[in-house]
Structures are given as structure tokens and as C-alpha cells.
Design an enzyme around this catalytic site. Structure first.
Site, PDB file in Angstrom:
ATOM      1  N   GLU A  22      -4.828  25.662  -3.383  1.00  0.00           N
ATOM      2  CA  GLU A  22      -3.705  25.203  -4.204  1.00  0.00           C
ATOM      3  C   GLU A  22      -3.330  26.207  -5.296  1.00  0.00           C
ATOM      4  O   GLU A  22      -2.659  25.863  -6.266  1.00  0.00           O
ATOM      5  CB  GLU A  22      -4.048  23.852  -4.832  1.00  0.00           C
ATOM      6  CG  GLU A  22      -4.282  22.755  -3.810  1.00  0.00           C
ATOM      7  CD  GLU A  22      -4.641  21.440  -4.478  1.00  0.00           C
ATOM      8  OE1 GLU A  22      -3.721  20.763  -4.975  1.00  0.00           O
ATOM      9  OE2 GLU A  22      -5.832  21.104  -4.523  1.00  0.00           O
ATOM     10  N   VAL A 203      -7.261  13.211   9.283  1.00  0.00           N
ATOM     11  CA  VAL A 203      -8.434  14.046   9.053  1.00  0.00           C
ATOM     12  C   VAL A 203      -8.114  14.962   7.872  1.00  0.00           C
ATOM     13  O   VAL A 203      -7.138  15.719   7.910  1.00  0.00           O
ATOM     14  CB  VAL A 203      -8.793  14.869  10.298  1.00  0.00           C
ATOM     15  CG1 VAL A 203      -9.999  15.763  10.040  1.00  0.00           C
ATOM     16  CG2 VAL A 203      -9.066  13.938  11.485  1.00  0.00           C
ATOM     17  N   SER A 210      -2.870  18.479  -2.760  1.00  0.00           N
ATOM     18  CA  SER A 210      -1.542  18.959  -2.344  1.00  0.00           C
ATOM     19  C   SER A 210      -1.320  18.821  -0.841  1.00  0.00           C
ATOM     20  O   SER A 210      -0.551  19.560  -0.244  1.00  0.00           O
ATOM     21  CB  SER A 210      -1.330  20.418  -2.777  1.00  0.00           C
ATOM     22  OG  SER A 210      -1.355  20.531  -4.173  1.00  0.00           O
ATOM     23  N   SER A 211      -2.024  17.871  -0.233  1.00  0.00           N
ATOM     24  CA  SER A 211      -1.915  17.616   1.216  1.00  0.00           C
ATOM     25  C   SER A 211      -2.292  18.819   2.061  1.00  0.00           C
ATOM     26  O   SER A 211      -1.856  18.960   3.199  1.00  0.00           O
ATOM     27  CB  SER A 211      -0.492  17.149   1.577  1.00  0.00           C
ATOM     28  OG  SER A 211      -0.194  15.933   0.933  1.00  0.00           O
ATOM     29  N   LEU A 243      -2.715   3.599   6.871  1.00  0.00           N
ATOM     30  CA  LEU A 243      -2.381   2.454   6.034  1.00  0.00           C
ATOM     31  C   LEU A 243      -0.866   2.287   6.069  1.00  0.00           C
ATOM     32  O   LEU A 243      -0.135   3.072   5.475  1.00  0.00           O
ATOM     33  CB  LEU A 243      -2.868   2.675   4.601  1.00  0.00           C
ATOM     34  CG  LEU A 243      -4.389   2.752   4.408  1.00  0.00           C
ATOM     35  CD1 LEU A 243      -4.722   3.081   2.955  1.00  0.00           C
ATOM     36  CD2 LEU A 243      -5.058   1.451   4.824  1.00  0.00           C
ATOM     37  N   SER A 244      -0.414   1.310   6.800  1.00  0.00           N
ATOM     38  CA  SER A 244       1.029   1.098   6.889  1.00  0.00           C
ATOM     39  C   SER A 244       1.511   0.406   5.625  1.00  0.00           C
ATOM     40  O   SER A 244       0.801  -0.380   4.997  1.00  0.00           O
ATOM     41  CB  SER A 244       1.356   0.239   8.115  1.00  0.00           C
ATOM     42  OG  SER A 244       0.692  -1.002   8.032  1.00  0.00           O
ATOM     43  N   GLU A 247       4.395   3.874   0.003  1.00  0.00           N
ATOM     44  CA  GLU A 247       3.584   4.743  -0.858  1.00  0.00           C
ATOM     45  C   GLU A 247       4.075   4.608  -2.294  1.00  0.00           C
ATOM     46  O   GLU A 247       5.225   4.918  -2.605  1.00  0.00           O
ATOM     47  CB  GLU A 247       3.680   6.198  -0.394  1.00  0.00           C
ATOM     48  CG  GLU A 247       3.003   6.470   0.934  1.00  0.00           C
ATOM     49  CD  GLU A 247       2.876   7.967   1.211  1.00  0.00           C
ATOM     50  OE1 GLU A 247       2.415   8.713   0.307  1.00  0.00           O
ATOM     51  OE2 GLU A 247       3.253   8.384   2.314  1.00  0.00           O
ATOM     52  N   ASP A 322      -2.556   6.994  -6.711  1.00  0.00           N
ATOM     53  CA  ASP A 322      -1.719   6.826  -5.514  1.00  0.00           C
ATOM     54  C   ASP A 322      -2.163   5.599  -4.740  1.00  0.00           C
ATOM     55  O   ASP A 322      -3.362   5.415  -4.469  1.00  0.00           O
ATOM     56  CB  ASP A 322      -1.821   8.062  -4.623  1.00  0.00           C
ATOM     57  CG  ASP A 322      -1.373   9.337  -5.328  1.00  0.00           C
ATOM     58  OD1 ASP A 322      -0.729   9.228  -6.392  1.00  0.00           O
ATOM     59  OD2 ASP A 322      -1.668  10.426  -4.824  1.00  0.00           O
ATOM     60  N   ASN A 337      -5.584  11.663  -9.015  1.00  0.00           N
ATOM     61  CA  ASN A 337      -5.515  13.102  -9.281  1.00  0.00           C
ATOM     62  C   ASN A 337      -5.684  13.298 -10.773  1.00  0.00           C
ATOM     63  O   ASN A 337      -4.863  12.824 -11.571  1.00  0.00           O
ATOM     64  CB  ASN A 337      -4.174  13.677  -8.822  1.00  0.00           C
ATOM     65  CG  ASN A 337      -4.092  13.793  -7.321  1.00  0.00           C
ATOM     66  OD1 ASN A 337      -4.454  14.813  -6.747  1.00  0.00           O
ATOM     67  ND2 ASN A 337      -3.630  12.736  -6.668  1.00  0.00           N
ATOM     68  N   SER A 346       7.867  17.017 -10.845  1.00  0.00           N
ATOM     69  CA  SER A 346       6.714  16.356 -10.235  1.00  0.00           C
ATOM     70  C   SER A 346       6.731  14.874 -10.592  1.00  0.00           C
ATOM     71  O   SER A 346       7.305  14.454 -11.601  1.00  0.00           O
ATOM     72  CB  SER A 346       5.411  16.994 -10.711  1.00  0.00           C
ATOM     73  OG  SER A 346       5.326  18.335 -10.306  1.00  0.00           O
TER      74      SER A 346
END
Length: 378
Positions: A22, A203, A210-211, A243-244, A247, A322, A337, A346
């Protein structure tokens, strides 16, 4: 002899970059923070850490720290010298920063009153830098050693949340030795997890942000590739079920009377991306909705959970929490985070802007809180 004359203004070292994947996002964050710090109130010393771990003085030039034409910034391009270095004190009470160059007498750059570490990921956001600052007795913005480490390790973060009664989604951890010594057994562990909770699974590196390194896996054939991609960032991985739902994010900021939650935000589905990945966040700049269209009861609930997560992990300063809001109307916490993305666009600053705290005010509040907080056991 010091090359820096004393100043009545607090001196802020903004430390950024670092050895994690990152690195570039940290540079972008630093540029935004440097732009926002009130120079009439604070003196600033930008210190970048290169991708190979060298500490260097950098240009105080926020414009060069932005993402331009999809090109990510790098500390090495901002450093004043290819060979010089910066040394922070490790003796309690000694706050003088030293600049070194080969063949030159080291220069004292003067004392630092507070550090604003805007590093993301391992070797900066995970308690390592915080430990160095605790050893030297220099105040710093944000979470301490334990909470930084917990906030970086998704497995132990979830374990702590569970122990405090916070709702988390299903997950399984694959430790480094499991994959290295018995990949077939580790693979079966993931398959059994998917059999219990359904495909797809995600995974992820256990200690990255940061994904980075995340893969959505729909079937057995994709496991090995996804694991190896995650292990490029961290030898320890975590596998989570889908997880449906919606977000939802919520910011927490520490005030004099304790932590408070911001208005929440929602990350809408990204049609051009399989999930909210690095490209969607930073390159294509997918925008969240602030405030999130929630009922009063839902807003109050997610704010309550965000503050509880902050307290459970013994956080300080700031946190972005999140969540997923399921079809059943229940919130599940995904992660926190401890040093979230911090540019003006952001989500964390945007949520506080909507809550009545502007970006410059947010930066100032965090610096003042750090200056007023002791280091050491507390």
C-alpha cells in the site's frame, strides 16, 4: 550543532510510504494531509519511507503525491537524495531527528513534537512504527501498538470482536506452515469451508489493506491461484464467505468525552468490478454515498457497533469500521481500519465532513489529541 532553529509552533513529522503493497496509497494520503495542515499553527517535516525501507527527507510538494493518469506516486521519486537517510531517536526524551549522507557529518534537523504516521499496511500501520515511537517517547496520531496490530490482522481482529459479542461473518485462516507443509490439507480446509457456507469465497491476505491481493473464488479450480496471489502480500491468509447485502461504513473519532461515530456511508455495487477492489477504490475512484440511506434505527445501530468495535480493540484517535447490512436487517462487522484512506475524497473524511468536521479540522483534532496524549502504558 542543529541546522534547525527553535520554533514556538509544534513540529509535525508526517511519515509515509513504507514497505507494504500500500506504499503508493500512503503517499497519496500524505499529500492530502500535508495540504491540510495549518502552517500558521504547525511546522511540518515530511519523511518518506521507500519501498525498500530507507527513511528519507522528501519534498514538501503535495501535488507530486497524487495519482496522475493512473500512475501511482512513489517515495523514491520524492526523496531529496538517493543515498541519504533519516534517523529517529530511540532514547526516551530525545526527539531530535538526524539526516545522514555518505561522507558528510550527520545534520541535526531539530526536534519533532508529534508524528502523523500515514502508513498503510504492514511495517507501519501494524504496530511496528508505533512501537518505535513508544520507545522514543514521541507522541503520535492514531492507534497504539496493540490496537494497530489487531487492526492489521484480520484473524485476531475477528477473534476479539467475537469475544466482545460483535457479529462477524464466517471465516477460516490458513497459516503459513499449513500451506507450505500440507497444501492438500489446506486446500481441503477451504473446500470444506465453502461446502458449509457456499461459493463464492473471498481469499485475502490476513494482514493487508486497500483490497490488495483479494480474489473472489467460485470453484475448487481457482483456489491455488487465489492463495498464491494472497501470499504475494502475506504468507498468512484468511478465507471469508460471501456476505450478501449492502456495504456500510462508519467513522469513529475520539473526542474529549470519548469516541463518537460519524454519519455512515454506503458503498454501492460497482458494475464494472466483481467487488470493491483496489482499482474500484483508487483508480476508477468509485464514490460512496454519504450519508447512507438508512433508517434512524439502522443508523443508530451501526454507529453503536462502530464505537463498540473501537473500544473492543482499544483503539485511539480514529477508526473506520466496515459492515455488511444483510437482507435480514442485521449488521455484520467485516473489519476496522486504524489508519483509513485519508484523502479529502476518502470515505472517512467525507463521513466526518457530513457530520460537521471539515478535513482541516479533522487533521488538527487528531494532532491536538496526539500532543495531549502520553506515550507508554495508558
Amino acid at each position: 550543532m542543529s541546522s534547525h532553529s527553535p520554533s514556538p509552533k509544534p513540529r509535525v513529522a508526517v511519515v509515509f510510504g513504507g514497505r507494504s503493497s500500500e506504499h503508493a496509497i500512503s503517499v497519496v494520503t500524505a499529500g492530502a494531509v500535508l495540504s491540510a495542515i495549518d502552517r500558521d499553527k504547525y511546522e511540518v517535516l515530511p519523511i518518506g519511507i521507500t519501498a525498500d525501507g530507507r527513511w528519507a527527507l522528501t519534498a514538501d510538494d503535495p501535488e507530486r503525491m497524487a495519482i496522475e493518469d493512473r500512475k501511482l506516486p512513489d517515495v523514491a521519486e520524492l526523496a531529496d537524495s538517493d543515498t541519504g537517510g533519516v534517523l529517529l531517536p530511540v532514547t526516551p526524551g530525545a526527539r531530535e531527528v538526524v539526516h545522514t549522507e555518505p561522507g558528510q557529518v550527520p545534520k541535526t534537523l531539530g526536534e519533532v513534537d508529534v508524528v502523523f504516521p500515514v502508513l498503510h499496511g504492514p511495517y507501519g500501520e501494524d504496530g511496528t512504527l508505533q512501537g518505535l515511537l513508544e520507545l522514543s517517547g514521541v507522541p503520535y496520531v492514531g492507534a497504539g501498538v496493540l490496537s494497530s496490530a489487531v487492526g492489521m490482522d484480520k484473524e485476531y481482529m475477528k477473534r476479539i470482536f467475537t469475544s466482545f459479542g460483535l457479529p462477524v461473518g464466517p471465516y477460516v485462516t490458513i497459516r503459513p506452515r499449513e500451506w507450505e507443509r500440507d497444501p492438500a490439507g489446506a486446500r481441503k480446509k477451504i473446500v470444506d469451508f465453502a461446502a458449509d457456507h457456499g461459493w463464492p469465497v473471498f481469499v485475502k491476505p490476513a494482514r493487508a489493506g486497500s483490497s490488495m491481493g483479494i480474489s473472489k473464488v467460485d470453484q475448487l479450480a481457482g483456489i491455488d491461484e487465489a492463495v498464491e496471489e494472497a501470499r504475494r502480500h502475506d504468507p498468512k491468509i484468511i478465507v471469508e464467505s460471501l456476505l450478501s447485502g449492502r456495504e456500510i461504513e462508519c467513522g469513529v473519532l475520539e473526542f474529549e468525552d470519548g469516541p463518537r461515530a460519524s454519519v455512515p456511508a454506503e458503498i454501492p455495487p460497482v458494475s464494472s468490478h466483481d467487488f470493491y477492489d483496489f482499482e474500484a477504490k483508487y483508480i476508477d475512484s468509485t464514490s460512496g454515498v454519504v450519508p447512507a440511506p438508512l433508517t434512524e434505527e439502522q443508523t443508530a445501530r451501526v454507529q453503536e457497533l462502530a464505537v463498540r468495535a473501537f473500544e473492543a480493540a482499544s483503539c485511539e484517535g480514529l477508526v473506520r469500521a466496515d459492515f455488511f447490512l444483510g437482507d435480514d436487517g442485521e449488521f455484520v462487522i467485516n473489519e476496522i481500519n486504524t489508519m483509513p484512506g485519508f484523502t479529502p475524497i476518502s470515505m472517512y473524511p467525507r463521513m466526518w465532513q457530513e457530520s460537521g468536521v471539515s478535513y482541516p479540522e479533522l487533521v488538527d483534532r487528531l494532532l491536538q489529541a496526539a500532543l495531549n496524549r502520553p506515550t507508554g502504558l495508558r
